[in-house]
Design a protein around this motif. Sequence first.
Motif, PDB file in Angstrom:
ATOM      1  N   ASN A  57      26.739  44.294 -22.002  1.00  0.00           N
ATOM      2  CA  ASN A  57      26.818  45.379 -23.065  1.00  0.00           C
ATOM      3  C   ASN A  57      28.060  45.148 -23.681  1.00  0.00           C
ATOM      4  O   ASN A  57      28.742  46.058 -24.366  1.00  0.00           O
ATOM      5  N   SER A  58      28.920  44.166 -23.375  1.00  0.00           N
ATOM      6  CA  SER A  58      30.419  44.012 -23.787  1.00  0.00           C
ATOM      7  C   SER A  58      30.601  42.949 -24.713  1.00  0.00           C
ATOM      8  O   SER A  58      29.602  42.105 -25.135  1.00  0.00           O
ATOM      9  N   ALA A  59      31.885  42.615 -25.361  1.00  0.00           N
ATOM     10  CA  ALA A  59      32.174  41.567 -26.210  1.00  0.00           C
ATOM     11  C   ALA A  59      31.985  40.202 -25.278  1.00  0.00           C
ATOM     12  O   ALA A  59      31.658  39.090 -25.924  1.00  0.00           O
ATOM     13  N   TRP A  60      31.901  40.192 -23.859  1.00  0.00           N
ATOM     14  CA  TRP A  60      31.634  39.114 -23.185  1.00  0.00           C
ATOM     15  C   TRP A  60      30.307  38.786 -22.873  1.00  0.00           C
ATOM     16  O   TRP A  60      30.034  37.808 -21.766  1.00  0.00           O
ATOM     17  N   ARG A  61      29.304  39.256 -23.387  1.00  0.00           N
ATOM     18  CA  ARG A  61      28.008  39.191 -23.076  1.00  0.00           C
ATOM     19  C   ARG A  61      27.392  37.734 -23.364  1.00  0.00           C
ATOM     20  O   ARG A  61      26.630  37.548 -22.506  1.00  0.00           O
ATOM     21  N   GLU A  62      28.010  37.154 -24.484  1.00  0.00           N
ATOM     22  CA  GLU A  62      27.433  35.774 -24.787  1.00  0.00           C
ATOM     23  C   GLU A  62      27.947  34.806 -23.282  1.00  0.00           C
ATOM     24  O   GLU A  62      27.130  34.064 -22.935  1.00  0.00           O
ATOM     25  N   PRO A  63      29.106  34.842 -23.431  1.00  0.00           N
ATOM     26  CA  PRO A  63      29.839  33.929 -22.148  1.00  0.00           C
ATOM     27  C   PRO A  63      29.334  34.339 -21.097  1.00  0.00           C
ATOM     28  O   PRO A  63      28.852  33.233 -20.196  1.00  0.00           O
ATOM     29  N   PHE A  64      28.926  35.725 -20.695  1.00  0.00           N
ATOM     30  CA  PHE A  64      28.247  36.046 -19.393  1.00  0.00           C
ATOM     31  C   PHE A  64      26.977  35.376 -19.229  1.00  0.00           C
ATOM     32  O   PHE A  64      26.430  34.814 -17.996  1.00  0.00           O
ATOM     33  N   ALA A  65      26.235  35.397 -20.269  1.00  0.00           N
ATOM     34  CA  ALA A  65      24.788  34.929 -20.019  1.00  0.00           C
ATOM     35  C   ALA A  65      24.984  33.227 -20.210  1.00  0.00           C
ATOM     36  O   ALA A  65      23.912  32.825 -19.369  1.00  0.00           O
ATOM     37  N   THR A  66      25.745  32.885 -20.811  1.00  0.00           N
ATOM     38  CA  THR A  66      25.874  31.244 -20.758  1.00  0.00           C
ATOM     39  C   THR A  66      26.018  30.866 -19.213  1.00  0.00           C
ATOM     40  O   THR A  66      25.542  29.698 -18.960  1.00  0.00           O
ATOM     41  N   VAL A  67      26.775  31.586 -18.713  1.00  0.00           N
ATOM     42  CA  VAL A  67      27.087  31.123 -17.274  1.00  0.00           C
ATOM     43  C   VAL A  67      25.850  31.019 -16.255  1.00  0.00           C
ATOM     44  O   VAL A  67      25.855  29.874 -15.713  1.00  0.00           O
ATOM     45  N   TRP A  68      24.993  31.760 -16.313  1.00  0.00           N
ATOM     46  CA  TRP A  68      23.970  31.670 -15.589  1.00  0.00           C
ATOM     47  C   TRP A  68      22.807  30.751 -16.272  1.00  0.00           C
ATOM     48  O   TRP A  68      21.909  30.465 -15.467  1.00  0.00           O
ATOM     49  N   HIS A  69      22.968  30.389 -17.349  1.00  0.00           N
ATOM     50  CA  HIS A  69      22.030  29.218 -17.956  1.00  0.00           C
ATOM     51  C   HIS A  69      22.634  27.892 -17.725  1.00  0.00           C
ATOM     52  O   HIS A  69      22.164  26.763 -18.222  1.00  0.00           O
ATOM     53  N   THR A  70      23.811  27.855 -16.906  1.00  0.00           N
ATOM     54  CA  THR A  70      24.388  26.486 -16.792  1.00  0.00           C
ATOM     55  C   THR A  70      23.600  25.587 -15.842  1.00  0.00           C
ATOM     56  O   THR A  70      22.996  26.241 -14.831  1.00  0.00           O
ATOM     57  N   SER A  71      23.331  24.325 -16.232  1.00  0.00           N
ATOM     58  CA  SER A  71      22.475  23.663 -15.406  1.00  0.00           C
ATOM     59  C   SER A  71      23.340  23.000 -14.254  1.00  0.00           C
ATOM     60  O   SER A  71      24.316  22.573 -14.486  1.00  0.00           O
ATOM     61  N   VAL A  72      22.627  23.264 -12.959  1.00  0.00           N
ATOM     62  CA  VAL A  72      23.545  22.780 -11.761  1.00  0.00           C
ATOM     63  C   VAL A  72      22.532  21.859 -10.927  1.00  0.00           C
ATOM     64  O   VAL A  72      21.265  22.192 -10.727  1.00  0.00           O
ATOM     65  N   GLY A  73      22.919  20.641 -10.467  1.00  0.00           N
ATOM     66  CA  GLY A  73      22.019  19.791  -9.570  1.00  0.00           C
ATOM     67  C   GLY A  73      22.319  18.476  -9.540  1.00  0.00           C
ATOM     68  O   GLY A  73      23.547  18.093  -9.632  1.00  0.00           O
ATOM     69  N   ILE A  74      21.355  17.549  -9.345  1.00  0.00           N
ATOM     70  CA  ILE A  74      21.983  16.149  -9.184  1.00  0.00           C
ATOM     71  C   ILE A  74      21.269  15.111  -9.729  1.00  0.00           C
ATOM     72  O   ILE A  74      19.995  15.370 -10.347  1.00  0.00           O
ATOM     73  N   ASN A  75      21.957  14.378 -10.402  1.00  0.00           N
ATOM     74  CA  ASN A  75      21.210  13.474 -11.454  1.00  0.00           C
ATOM     75  C   ASN A  75      21.966  11.843 -11.103  1.00  0.00           C
ATOM     76  O   ASN A  75      22.826  11.571 -11.385  1.00  0.00           O
ATOM     77  N   VAL A  80      16.343  13.180 -10.797  1.00  0.00           N
ATOM     78  CA  VAL A  80      17.015  14.469 -11.681  1.00  0.00           C
ATOM     79  C   VAL A  80      16.458  15.272 -10.929  1.00  0.00           C
ATOM     80  O   VAL A  80      15.201  15.804 -10.706  1.00  0.00           O
ATOM     81  N   PHE A  81      17.403  16.251 -10.224  1.00  0.00           N
ATOM     82  CA  PHE A  81      17.036  17.583  -9.611  1.00  0.00           C
ATOM     83  C   PHE A  81      17.801  18.510 -10.123  1.00  0.00           C
ATOM     84  O   PHE A  81      18.949  18.715  -9.412  1.00  0.00           O
ATOM     85  N   GLU A  82      17.557  19.221 -11.035  1.00  0.00           N
ATOM     86  CA  GLU A  82      18.679  20.336 -11.629  1.00  0.00           C
ATOM     87  C   GLU A  82      17.812  21.696 -11.974  1.00  0.00           C
ATOM     88  O   GLU A  82      16.612  21.795 -12.283  1.00  0.00           O
ATOM     89  N   ARG A  83      18.369  22.703 -12.166  1.00  0.00           N
ATOM     90  CA  ARG A  83      17.806  23.868 -12.461  1.00  0.00           C
ATOM     91  C   ARG A  83      19.274  24.868 -12.867  1.00  0.00           C
ATOM     92  O   ARG A  83      20.334  24.551 -12.637  1.00  0.00           O
ATOM     93  N   SER A  84      19.017  26.019 -13.793  1.00  0.00           N
ATOM     94  CA  SER A  84      20.019  26.792 -14.025  1.00  0.00           C
ATOM     95  C   SER A  84      20.660  27.517 -12.935  1.00  0.00           C
ATOM     96  O   SER A  84      19.845  27.877 -11.718  1.00  0.00           O
ATOM     97  N   LEU A  85      21.910  27.995 -13.157  1.00  0.00           N
ATOM     98  CA  LEU A  85      22.375  28.786 -11.959  1.00  0.00           C
ATOM     99  C   LEU A  85      21.629  30.037 -11.823  1.00  0.00           C
ATOM    100  O   LEU A  85      21.626  30.326 -10.579  1.00  0.00           O
ATOM    101  N   HIS A  86      20.848  30.658 -12.758  1.00  0.00           N
ATOM    102  CA  HIS A  86      20.085  31.809 -12.508  1.00  0.00           C
ATOM    103  C   HIS A  86      18.905  31.476 -11.643  1.00  0.00           C
ATOM    104  O   HIS A  86      18.815  32.027 -10.699  1.00  0.00           O
ATOM    105  N   SER A  87      18.272  30.151 -11.975  1.00  0.00           N
ATOM    106  CA  SER A  87      17.137  29.831 -10.863  1.00  0.00           C
ATOM    107  C   SER A  87      17.764  29.554  -9.626  1.00  0.00           C
ATOM    108  O   SER A  87      16.914  29.928  -8.627  1.00  0.00           O
ATOM    109  N   TRP A  88      18.840  28.875  -9.501  1.00  0.00           N
ATOM    110  CA  TRP A  88      19.297  28.645  -8.097  1.00  0.00           C
ATOM    111  C   TRP A  88      19.680  29.998  -7.267  1.00  0.00           C
ATOM    112  O   TRP A  88      19.142  30.000  -6.123  1.00  0.00           O
ATOM    113  N   VAL A  89      19.949  31.118  -7.932  1.00  0.00           N
ATOM    114  CA  VAL A  89      20.401  32.266  -7.360  1.00  0.00           C
ATOM    115  C   VAL A  89      18.800  32.955  -6.819  1.00  0.00           C
ATOM    116  O   VAL A  89      18.459  33.108  -5.699  1.00  0.00           O
ATOM    117  N   ASN A  90      18.004  32.997  -7.883  1.00  0.00           N
ATOM    118  CA  ASN A  90      16.541  33.533  -7.657  1.00  0.00           C
ATOM    119  C   ASN A  90      15.720  32.633  -6.680  1.00  0.00           C
ATOM    120  O   ASN A  90      14.919  33.471  -5.894  1.00  0.00           O
TER     121      ASN A  90
END
Length: 473
Positions: A57-75, A80-90
Motif C-alpha cells: 500500500n505504498s509507492a513501491w507496491r508495483e516493484p514489490f509485486a514485480t519481484v514476486w512474479h520474476t521467473s526463476v528456473g533452469i532453461n 525449461v523448468f521455470e516458475r515465478s518466485l512467488h510459486s517457488w516460495v509457495n
Amino acid sequence: MKAGGNKSSWVKRGQPSQLPKEHIDWVIHPVTRFVKLEASAGLVLLLSTLLALALANSAWREPFATVWHTSVGINIGAFVFERSLHSWVNDAAMTLFFFLIALELKRELVLGELRQPRLAMLSISAALGGMLFPALVYLLLQFGEPGQHGWGTVMATDTAFVIGCLALLGRRIPKSLRIFMLSLAVVDDIGAIMVVAIGYGSEIDWFPIGLAMLGLVLIRLIGFLGVRSMPLFFLIGGLVWLAVDASGIHPTVTGVVLGLMTPTSKWVTDDRLHTIMDCVVAYPPGDHWSGDTPGRRVLKTAEAAAREALSPVERLEMLLHPWVGFVVMPLFALANAGVQLSDTQFSSSLMMAVFLGLVFGKPVGILLFSWLAVTLRIAVLPRDLSWRLILGGGALAGIGFTMALFIAELAYSPAQIHSVKLAILLASVASALFGLVLLLYLTPPAVELTAPPTGTPQRPLDRRSSEANDDEI
C-alpha cells in the motif's frame, strides 16, 4: 590406562570442560537464545506480515509485486523448468514447512504425550471439529455463490502464531493446554494439506505418481540397509518432489509423506555412546592425534556417535526449525500477505463467510468435537485441562494465517483474492485478541504458586470447587 583416572587428572591440570570462547560469541549467544524462544518465530512472522502490508500500500507496491512474479528456473535448450518466485516460495519452500510439521506430529505420536491413544484422540477429534465445522459455516454462507469453492480456506490453524500467543501467557496456562494446542495445530495442518491435495489439485497424471512411489520405496530400502547419509535422503526426496509436482498433486504433500516416514529410533544407544566417549578420554593429549592414528579414528567415531545418539526426527527438527521459522515463513508472509486496500472492490459476503468460519466456527467446532469424543469415551480429558480452557484455545485456533493464505491462493480468482486475504487478516487478529483475553480471564496470576517457607506445611490445593466451575461451559 583407565579412562576415569585420565579424566580426573585432566581436571586437576585445569583443563577446560567447554569449547573455547571467541569475540563472535558476544553476538552468537544472544542470537541463539532469541532463536530458541517460542514466540520468536511468531514475532518475525508478524513483522513480515506488517512489512508486506506496508509495501503493498505504498509507492513501491508495483516493484514489490514485480519481484514476486520474476521467473526463476533452469532453461537449457528445449528443457525449461521455470516458475515465478512467488510459486517457488509457495510450492518448494513451504514443502519444508510441512515436512517439519509432519516431523513434530511423528515425534509426538511415537515419543511424546500423544503416544497414549486416548490423549491423542482428544487432539485429533478437536482438529477434525476445527476443520469440519468452520467449513460448514462457510458453505452455509456461500452456498451457490462464486466463492463456494473456497471452503478449505477456513479449515487451517497457524501453528507459529498460536504457539506464540501461548508463549505470551507464560506459566498462567497449564502444560496440557500447550500440548493440546500444538497437537491440534499439527493435525490441523496435516488435514489442510490433504484438502489441498484432494480439493485443489489439477488433473492427475499417474505415471509421475508411480515414479514418486518408487522414490519412497527407495528411501525405505536404503534406510533398511543402514544408510545414514542425510544428503542422499534429501536428494531422493527432491526427486520425489519433482515427480509429485509433475503429477498434478500439489508438491507440498511430499513434505508430509517424507516427514511421517522419518524414523524415530536412534542408531547409537546411550550406553554405547558413553563407552565410545570413555575411549576418547582414555587418550591423553599429544601428537598422536594427528594423522591416521587410533586416537584420530576414535575421535571420528565419537563424532558420529554423538550425532547418531539422536533420532533422525529429532536431528531434522533441530536442523530445520530455525530455517522454517525465520526464513521460510517470513518469505511466505512477504509473498502472500500484501493486500492492496486502495482501488480494490471487496466482497462483503465473502469476507463475512471467511471471518465467521475462522472466528466462530473454529472454537465451536473444537469444543463440540472434543466434548463428543470425551462423552463417547473415545478420548480422555487431562486433569488440569478444563472445557473453558479448551474454548480459549479454540478461539486462538481461529488464527489461520499461513495455511489460510496458502489455500486461498489456490482456491480463489484474482478478483476474489483481495477480499479473502483481508478477511483472513482481520479474523486472525480478532481470534488472537479473543483467545488471549479469554485465557487471561480464565487463568488468574494466582495459579502460579510459590514454594512455602522452609518448615511450613504445604496446604494441598482444593481443586473440587474450581473444577466444578471450570467444567461448566
